[in-house]
Design a protein around this motif. Structure first.
Motif, PDB file in Angstrom:
ATOM      1  N   PHE A 387     -20.809  18.883   8.833  1.00 55.23           N
ATOM      2  CA  PHE A 387     -20.702  17.743   9.759  1.00 55.23           C
ATOM      3  C   PHE A 387     -22.075  17.210  10.095  1.00 55.23           C
ATOM      4  N   LYS A 388     -22.171  15.903  10.210  1.00 49.11           N
ATOM      5  CA  LYS A 388     -23.311  15.267  10.877  1.00 49.11           C
ATOM      6  C   LYS A 388     -22.839  13.969  11.487  1.00 49.11           C
ATOM      7  N   GLY A 389     -23.100  13.839  12.768  1.00 50.05           N
ATOM      8  CA  GLY A 389     -22.782  12.607  13.473  1.00 50.05           C
ATOM      9  C   GLY A 389     -24.026  12.072  14.147  1.00 50.05           C
ATOM     10  N   GLY A 390     -23.816  11.111  15.002  1.00 52.68           N
ATOM     11  CA  GLY A 390     -24.935  10.568  15.751  1.00 52.68           C
ATOM     12  C   GLY A 390     -24.453   9.558  16.770  1.00 52.68           C
ATOM     13  N   SER A 391     -25.256   9.356  17.786  1.00 50.45           N
ATOM     14  CA  SER A 391     -24.947   8.331  18.775  1.00 50.45           C
ATOM     15  C   SER A 391     -26.246   7.765  19.318  1.00 50.45           C
ATOM     16  N   SER A 392     -26.254   6.474  19.506  1.00 48.61           N
ATOM     17  CA  SER A 392     -27.350   5.800  20.181  1.00 48.61           C
ATOM     18  C   SER A 392     -26.735   4.618  20.915  1.00 48.61           C
ATOM     19  N   LEU A 393     -27.562   3.753  21.457  1.00 43.90           N
ATOM     20  CA  LEU A 393     -27.045   2.657  22.260  1.00 43.90           C
ATOM     21  C   LEU A 393     -26.174   1.733  21.417  1.00 43.90           C
ATOM     22  N   GLY A 394     -24.878   1.752  21.669  1.00 40.14           N
ATOM     23  CA  GLY A 394     -23.948   0.904  20.945  1.00 40.14           C
ATOM     24  C   GLY A 394     -23.555   1.401  19.581  1.00 40.14           C
ATOM     25  N   VAL A 395     -23.919   2.630  19.232  1.00 36.75           N
ATOM     26  CA  VAL A 395     -23.642   3.176  17.896  1.00 36.75           C
ATOM     27  C   VAL A 395     -23.016   4.558  18.030  1.00 36.75           C
ATOM     28  N   LEU A 396     -21.971   4.804  17.254  1.00 36.19           N
ATOM     29  CA  LEU A 396     -21.348   6.124  17.190  1.00 36.19           C
ATOM     30  C   LEU A 396     -20.962   6.383  15.741  1.00 36.19           C
ATOM     31  N   THR A 397     -21.383   7.537  15.206  1.00 32.09           N
ATOM     32  CA  THR A 397     -21.081   7.885  13.823  1.00 32.09           C
ATOM     33  C   THR A 397     -20.551   9.306  13.743  1.00 32.09           C
ATOM     34  N   GLY A 398     -19.737   9.548  12.737  1.00 34.75           N
ATOM     35  CA  GLY A 398     -19.252  10.894  12.466  1.00 34.75           C
ATOM     36  C   GLY A 398     -18.955  11.035  10.992  1.00 34.75           C
ATOM     37  N   SER A 399     -19.365  12.155  10.393  1.00 41.32           N
ATOM     38  CA  SER A 399     -19.084  12.378   8.972  1.00 41.32           C
ATOM     39  C   SER A 399     -18.785  13.850   8.761  1.00 41.32           C
TER      40      SER A 399
END
Length: 442
Positions: A387-399
């Motif tokens: 797994f690798k995801g991420g979040s920042s201002l206005g962004v959300l990811t997940g894989s």
């Protein structure tokens, strides 16, 4: 009967923060009867644990404790004295608590808490890069998730998420679901998959070893997430441990140490080797310190960047690297991905880099990727999960890349919106839909 009362709303750079008191006069399900879940070892997970410790302490919490962890924008609307009063009078009498559900990224989370008295409630939390609380809600438990019955239903529900959404579900090499899967989207911390691939390639070529020591300098420090940015100057960390921290807790300073050791050109080569559809969008390849400086630092640097050719941009990044970071956490106040300051790839690109990492067959790489399996995965169904995801201002990811003895599945979700609050509010649905997709892809 649960009494929910909104006490205040504070506009922060991540979300609209509201502090809502929940007090129950009638007993609900005792905590001892509720099944518990683990809180992940992420920055926001650690802050959730800190709050639970305050709720369960032998003595009342104090305003001073909260003043040290609440962001200034929150305190401007809700004084620390009011927070302590709420916790001591409304919540602590229901201790002890069990966490019965948890969804989250590095900086945003929703945890469901069941107490010894009263009804369960949701703690929704948002933190900044220094783990200060920018948003906190104690509110009624969200409606139970109704699992999707098919991938067609998952696709329909993805359409209800805010902003621009890309999604991809692969069963082995077969495409089972695709929503705008070729659109280049901001990645937030999911870009670190490319750095890990560059590390793996350097190890395979003999140019790097997992045991090599990297030494922290003052000019290497980035902003959180992570822990290494607060370590003493001269701290040594192995390549293995830096790569683990980069993936497991999304440590930005560890990431930058690896990029510095490799050289950005080697990371760019890994981007191309992975099969990225447009490697030029990741060239020159930013470090996190460089992104913070360009995105939220001196505006003249952004102007210089935008007018420079490739050589000029690389020279500018070299100047940024030669000095300590001049951006504070409080400066990171608005989304900048719309102006090109992020790392970009499509859902298909992220699936490709996951596949390239698996094909290294390096036990260190495969182990690092599985240390944090992320939200939404049934480890009973999929014994191995990267797994690798991420979040920042206005962004959300997940894989996710998952496999068992007979099959494998890849799920990639990318979401971005100018409205950072909307992204935060959709986080629970985002991960529930990933969980549905992983179940249905088996």
């Amino acid at each position: 009967m649960t009494l929910a009362r909104r006490l205040a709303a504070a506009l922060s750079f991540v979300a609209v923060a509201a502090l809502t008191a929940c007090a129950s006069a009638a007993p609900g399900t005792p905590a001892s009867a509720a099944a518990s879940v683990d809180i992940p070892d992420t920055p926001v997970g650690e802050r959730v644990s800190w709050i639970i410790d305050r709720l369960e302490a032998d003595v009342d919490t104090t305003p001073g404790e909260w003043a040290r962890v609440l962001h200034e924008s929150f305190l401007a609307q809700v004084p620390a004295e009011q927070v302590a009063e709420l916790v001591n009078r409304q919540l602590r009498p229901a201790a002890p608590f069990t966490v019965t559900a948890y969804q989250g990224t590095e900086t945003q989370a929703v945890a469901t808490l069941a107490g010894a008295l009263g009804d369960p409630f949701d703690l929704s939390l948002t933190i900044d890069g220094a783990s200060r609380i920018t948003g906190m809600v104690f509110g009624p438990v969200a409606e139970p998730w109704s699992p999707s019955a098919s991938l067609d239903e998952v696709e329909q529900r993805l359409a209800d998420l805010p902003g621009e959404v890309s999604a991809l579900v692969l069963r082995g090499d077969e495409e089972a679901l695709a929503v705008d899967a070729n659109r280049l989207a901001p990645l937030a911390s999911a870009f670190k998959l490319y750095v890990l691939l560059a590390v793996a390639d350097a190890v395979a070529s003999g140019d790097l070893s997992w045991d090599e020591k990297l030494v922290l300098r003052d000019i290497d420090r980035s902003l959180p997430s992570g822990e290494l940015q607060t370590a003493p100057t001269g701290t040594e960390v192995s390549v293995r441990d830096a790569a683990s921290a980069m993936i497991r807790i999304s440590d930005n300073t560890a990431t930058d140490l690896l990029i510095t050791r490799l050289g950005r050109e080697r990371v760019e080569a890994a981007v191309a080797r992975s099969g990225h559809s447009d490697p030029a969008v990741l060239s020159p390849f930013f470090s996190t310190k460089e992104l913070f400086t360009l995105g939220w630092g001196d505006a003249s640097l952004r102007a210089e960047w935008n007018s420079a050719d490739d050589a000029g941009k690389r020279a500018l990044l070299d100047r940024i690297d030669a000095a300590p970071l001049a951006v504070e956490v409080a400066d990171v106040a608005t989304p900048v991905w719309q102006d090109g300051f992020d790392w970009f790839a499509s859902a298909n690109d992220i699936a490709a880099v996951h596949r390239a990492l698996q094909q290294t067959q390096d036990a260190e790489v495969l182990g690092i990727l599985s240390e944090n399996p992320g939200q939404g995965l049934d480890l009973g169904t999929w014994p191995y999960a990267a797994f690798k995801g991420g979040s920042s201002l206005g962004v959300l990811t997940g894989s996710w890349f998952a496999r068992d003895d007979a099959s494998e599945a890849t799920v990639v979700w990318l979401m971005a919106d100018d409205d950072a609050q909307a992204v935060t509010g959709a986080m629970s649905d985002f991960f529930h839909l990933a969980q549905d997709a992983l179940r249905l892809a088996h």
